[in-house]
Design a protein around this motif. Sequence first.
Motif, mmCIF file in Angstrom:
data_model
loop_
_atom_site.group_PDB
_atom_site.id
_atom_site.type_symbol
_atom_site.label_atom_id
_atom_site.label_comp_id
_atom_site.label_asym_id
_atom_site.label_seq_id
_atom_site.Cartn_x
_atom_site.Cartn_y
_atom_site.Cartn_z
ATOM 1 N N MET A 80 -48.175 -38.797 5.581
ATOM 2 C CA MET A 80 -47.033 -38.306 4.801
ATOM 3 C C MET A 80 -47.485 -37.228 3.826
ATOM 4 O O MET A 80 -48.575 -37.323 3.257
ATOM 5 C CB MET A 80 -46.401 -39.473 4.025
ATOM 6 N N LEU A 81 -46.652 -36.236 3.670
ATOM 7 C CA LEU A 81 -46.990 -35.102 2.820
ATOM 8 C C LEU A 81 -45.837 -34.845 1.843
ATOM 9 O O LEU A 81 -44.701 -34.642 2.256
ATOM 10 C CB LEU A 81 -47.229 -33.874 3.697
ATOM 11 N N ILE A 82 -46.167 -34.881 0.554
ATOM 12 C CA ILE A 82 -45.162 -34.675 -0.499
ATOM 13 C C ILE A 82 -45.568 -33.443 -1.302
ATOM 14 O O ILE A 82 -46.670 -33.400 -1.853
ATOM 15 C CB ILE A 82 -45.105 -35.886 -1.446
ATOM 16 N N TYR A 110 -39.843 -44.070 3.743
ATOM 17 C CA TYR A 110 -41.102 -43.357 3.976
ATOM 18 C C TYR A 110 -42.264 -44.333 3.765
ATOM 19 O O TYR A 110 -42.078 -45.417 3.200
ATOM 20 C CB TYR A 110 -41.245 -42.186 3.000
ATOM 21 N N PRO A 111 -43.463 -43.975 4.186
ATOM 22 C CA PRO A 111 -44.612 -44.869 3.954
ATOM 23 C C PRO A 111 -44.871 -45.133 2.471
ATOM 24 O O PRO A 111 -45.481 -46.138 2.122
ATOM 25 C CB PRO A 111 -45.786 -44.109 4.589
ATOM 26 N N GLY A 116 -54.480 -41.120 6.623
ATOM 27 C CA GLY A 116 -54.482 -42.254 7.543
ATOM 28 C C GLY A 116 -55.203 -43.455 6.963
ATOM 29 O O GLY A 116 -54.926 -44.600 7.343
ATOM 30 N N GLY A 117 -56.117 -43.200 6.036
ATOM 31 C CA GLY A 117 -56.839 -44.284 5.380
ATOM 32 C C GLY A 117 -56.073 -44.909 4.229
ATOM 33 O O GLY A 117 -56.577 -45.848 3.586
ATOM 34 N N GLY A 118 -54.890 -44.395 3.946
ATOM 35 C CA GLY A 118 -54.044 -44.988 2.910
ATOM 36 C C GLY A 118 -54.308 -44.470 1.514
ATOM 37 O O GLY A 118 -53.788 -45.021 0.547
#
Length: 268
Positions: free
Chosen positions: A1-3, A111-112, A244-246
Motif C-alpha cells: 500500500m502506498l499513501i 485498506y491494509p 510486504g514485510g509490514g
Amino acid sequence: MLIAQISDTHIAAADKQTYGIVPMAENLARCVAHINGLIPKPDLVLITGDVANDWCIDQTLRAKSILDGLDCPYYIIPGNHDDRGHIWDVFGGKACPERVDGFINYVIDGYPIRMIGIDTLETGESGGVLCATRLAWIKERLAEDQQTPTLLFMHHPPLKLGIPETDVDGFVGSDELGALIADCGNIKRVLCGHIHLLTHTLWNGTIVTTAPSMGMQLALDLTQEKPSKFLKTKPGYLLHHLTGGGHLVTHSILVDGNVTRYEFAEHN
Ligand SMILES: [Fe+2]
Ligand SMILES: [Fe+2]
C-alpha cells in the motif's frame, strides 16, 4: 500500500501568490502531477490541513480545483488556516467523508492500514485542541480495532518538537491522546503538518511524523529564539509505503524539475 501525504498547501486567492511571494497553487499543481506520474500509483492521498491560507472559501475552492486533478482518492482534515465550515461545504461527503458532533473526524477502512482522520482545529486558535467530545470519539474508534495496523492523521503535532515558532501554539488534549495511543499496540504512525518541516519523533510507542512544506519551509532556528521567517523552497510531499514485510516506510519527495539521473558504479 502506498499513501501520499501533502500538507499545508496555504492556497491564496485566484491569481494571487501566498503572502505575495510563494506560488503555492503552482506548487500544489506540480505535486499533483508528480503524484499522478508515480509508478506504482498511490492508493490515496492524505492532506493534513492548512489547505487555504486565510480561511476563505474562494481559496478552498481553488485548492479543490487543483486537487481534483489527482488520479486517486484524496482525504482532508482542517488546519488552523482553514474554516471548518468551508472545508465541509467544499469537500464534505467525499474528501471529508463524515462530520461527527460538528467535527471533521472520520475513519478510512478497506485498506491494509486503517486510517483515522482527526480534526484538531479550534476556531480562532493557532494551536491544536482535542476536547472531551473528540477524545471520546477517538477512544471509541481505537477500541473498535486493536489488530489492524492503524495510522492517525491530523494537522497539529501532539508534542513540542523544539521549534519555538510552533511549540508556542500548544496542543490541548495531547496528554490524553498520548495515553490512548500508549494503550494500543497497532498505531503505526501519527501523521501531521503545521510546522512546515519534516520530522520524525518517537512518542507513546508510535512515531509522529510531520510533513515538509509545499514550498514555504519554516526557517530552522534551534537557538530557541523564535524565528519568524519562511524559506521559499521547492515543494515536497511524503510517500508512506507499507512494505510486504509490514513496515511503514516514509520517503520524502522533493518535486524538482531539475534532476539528473546517473548510474551508481563500484569503484575499484
Ligand atoms: Fe501551515
Ligand atoms: Fe497550521
